[in-house]
Each structure stands twice: as C-alpha cells, then as structure tokens.
Scaffold this active site. Structure first.
Site, PDB file in Angstrom:
ATOM      1  N   LEU A  71       0.871  -1.172   0.000  1.00  0.00           N
ATOM      2  CA  LEU A  71       0.000   0.000   0.000  1.00  0.00           C
ATOM      3  C   LEU A  71       0.905   1.218   0.000  1.00  0.00           C
ATOM      4  CD1 LEU A  71      -2.617  -0.937   2.777  1.00  0.00           C
ATOM      5  CD2 LEU A  71      -2.913  -1.133   0.299  1.00  0.00           C
ATOM      6  N   ASP A  72       0.474   2.307  -0.658  1.00  0.00           N
ATOM      7  CA  ASP A  72       1.244   3.554  -0.603  1.00  0.00           C
ATOM      8  C   ASP A  72       1.414   3.974   0.855  1.00  0.00           C
ATOM      9  OD1 ASP A  72       1.098   3.536  -3.361  1.00  0.00           O
ATOM     10  OD2 ASP A  72      -0.479   5.066  -3.473  1.00  0.00           O
ATOM     11  N   ALA A  73       2.475   4.726   1.121  1.00  0.00           N
ATOM     12  CA  ALA A  73       2.754   5.155   2.496  1.00  0.00           C
ATOM     13  C   ALA A  73       1.568   5.900   3.107  1.00  0.00           C
ATOM     14  CB  ALA A  73       4.012   6.026   2.532  1.00  0.00           C
TER      15      ALA A  73
END
Length: 309
Positions: free
Chosen positions: A139-141
């Site tokens: 998942l993106d940060a």
C-alpha cells in the site's frame, strides 16, 4: 561499478532536449539526468553536451550511469498505530496507519510495516529481497488499511502466486471529487511512469494493463464515496485512474485534487483506505476476509462532508 551505455539516438528522439531524452530512455528524473550531463557523463558523438542541447536521430549517445545504491535494510522498531487484524504461523494481517511504507526503499526514511513487525517481535518469511522479505503486496505510504505479510516460506510463494493470478479480493473505499458518471463502472486503461520522470504514474499508451472497478456508495454535494475493486495492482492505480476520469481522490494533490476542498475537510493526504482483504489461506485453503476500520482522519472528514450535504 559504473554502467556505460552506448547506443544510437532513436529517430523518435530527434530534436529532443538531452535531459528529456535521458529521462525517457533510462527512467531517470529530469534533475538526475541534468546532474549526469553536468558531470560530463553524457557524450553525443564523442563530445560533452549541456542539458538544453538537442539530439539528432542517428547520432551516437554514450552515457555513464553510476552504480545503483544499495537497498536499505528494514529498521526493527515498533510502529505506533499499526494493529494486528489476524496472525498465525503462516500469515499476519495488519491495519496499516498513515505515513508508513510497506518496506524500506531508497529515499524513504520513515517507518515501515516490515520494520514494525520485526520490532514488535514478529517473524516474517526470508524469501524475497532483503529489504522486502515477506512482503507480497504493498500500500502507498499514505494509504491506510488491510495488508497481509507472509511469515512462512510456503505462505510467501503461494500468496505471491495468488496476487499474480488475481485470486485475492482487494476492496478500497475512496472519497473522490465530483460524481462519476456512470455511478458504477470499470476503468480499463494502461498505466506506466509519467513521461515527466517526476515519480508520478499516468495512463499511457503501451503501459501495463490496469483495470479498476468502482461503485458509488454515497454521493455528497462536492464528492462521492466509492467502493473500488482492483483487478490489477499497479503502483498508484486507483489514484491514477480516478484522476484520469477527472475524479481524483480528495486530498490527492499529486494527482490534481482541489487543495481548497482538502483544506476545508482537513484532509492532508489522499482519501483512500484498503477496507477489506479476502484471500485463500496459503496452507488450509480456507477463504478468509479481513476488514480494517477507517482511521480517525478519514472518519472526521467524511462526517464533515456529510454535514455540508
């Protein structure tokens, strides 16, 4: 060890600025390409150039690329706010908080899921590159929600295959600007790195096939809450696809969101949450589903927009 690349200038780059051409050819940012040119590491027909020089088709390009930096290792330290949704000897499912990357990468100095698990005493599979052992998806940060990590080697190999073969159900909720028309639909558009080389991704001809299904759950005056089912899992896929149809995620300034709306709702990142994850357990074959509740910042902004509407 430096990597020297020698090649004829493609006809398609005839008349292109040297820095822009290097960015396209080697996947560099324009600023990194300019640094190589300034250092004398770029020759055209045997002569040094400046970044604004133009290439001519058929000319000879010689570029000395520096060796890639060593990938960072995970730092084992607990991650505040990261909770365990499920764990057994083969897998661990976490609810990832905002500001946490899946694993260490060059240029990221913040906390990671992998480091957080190790710091809390959890074991992870040793398969995969050292900086992302056990990581089977990301998942993106600044995207929150449910994420699974492999603890055993058999879980790693079987989960990697399941994600590749699209046998995992990944559901997201996204608050997007405006009202998609139709209210339920599919976005089928290829994604690759943005031609600018600035780290963004974009819908581009010849990119990797990317398919996003969406369904409107709730419509407000200025935005819509969508449930999104990812058929593929490209980097920034939801953010890129929703931006491409002119409905960027609220707060996603990188992909064209309205900063005024974001400020009014107190949204300081893309409003995007991995709410459910469904998969076959890698050893028992049992179908399992995990749900991650909205974090406080998304809940608060959703309440605000409901009040406005």
């Amino acid at each position: 060890m430096a990597d020297v690349r020698s090649l004829p200038v493609p006809e398609g780059l005839d008349g292109e600025r040297v820095d822009a051409a290097l960015a396209r050819l080697f996947g560099l940012s324009r600023s990194r390409a300019a640094e190589l040119i300034a250092a004398g590491d770029v020759l055209v027909d045997g002569r040094t150039v400046v970044k604004s020089d133009r290439l001519h088709g058929g000319g000879w390009l010689e570029v000395t690329l520096p060796p890639p930096p060593a990938p960072p290792r995970p730092v084992a330290e607990p991650v505040p706010g990261m909770t365990i949704l499920y764990e057994d000897e083969h897998i661990v499912v976490v609810s990832k908080p905002v500001g946490v990357a899946a694993h260490p990468t060059i240029g990221w100095n913040g906390p990671t899921v992998l480091g957080g698990l190790l710091g809390a005493g959890h074991t992870v599979a040793t398969s995969g590159a050292a900086e992302r052992q056990g990581i089977v998806h990301r998942l993106d940060a600044n995207t929150t929600g449910a994420m699974v990590v492999a603890k055993s080697e058999i879980a790693y190999s079987r989960l990697k295959r399941a994600f590749k073969e699209r046998r995992v159900d990944k559901r997201y909720h996204a608050l997007v600007q405006g009202h998609p028309d139709p209210l339920r639909g599919t976005i089928d558009a290829p994604i690759d790195r943005h031609p600018s080389g600035d780290g963004r991704f974009a819908v581009v001809a010849g990119g990797r096939p990317s398919i996003t299904h969406y369904d409107t759950l709730e419509a407000f005056r200025a935005a819509s809450l969508l449930e999104i089912d990812l058929e593929t899992g490209r980097t920034h896929q939801i953010r890129v696809h929703m931006s491409a149809v002119r409905h960027p995620c609220v707060g996603d300034l990188l992909y064209g969101a309205d900063p005024t709306l974001a400020a009014r709702l107190g949204v300081k990142r893309q409003w995007l949450h991995a709410i459910r994850l469904g998969l076959e357990h890698p050893t028992t074959g049992e179908w399992m589903e995990f749900e991650s509740p909205y974090p406080e910042d998304l809940t608060r902004s959703l309440e605000l927009i409901r009040q406005e509407s």
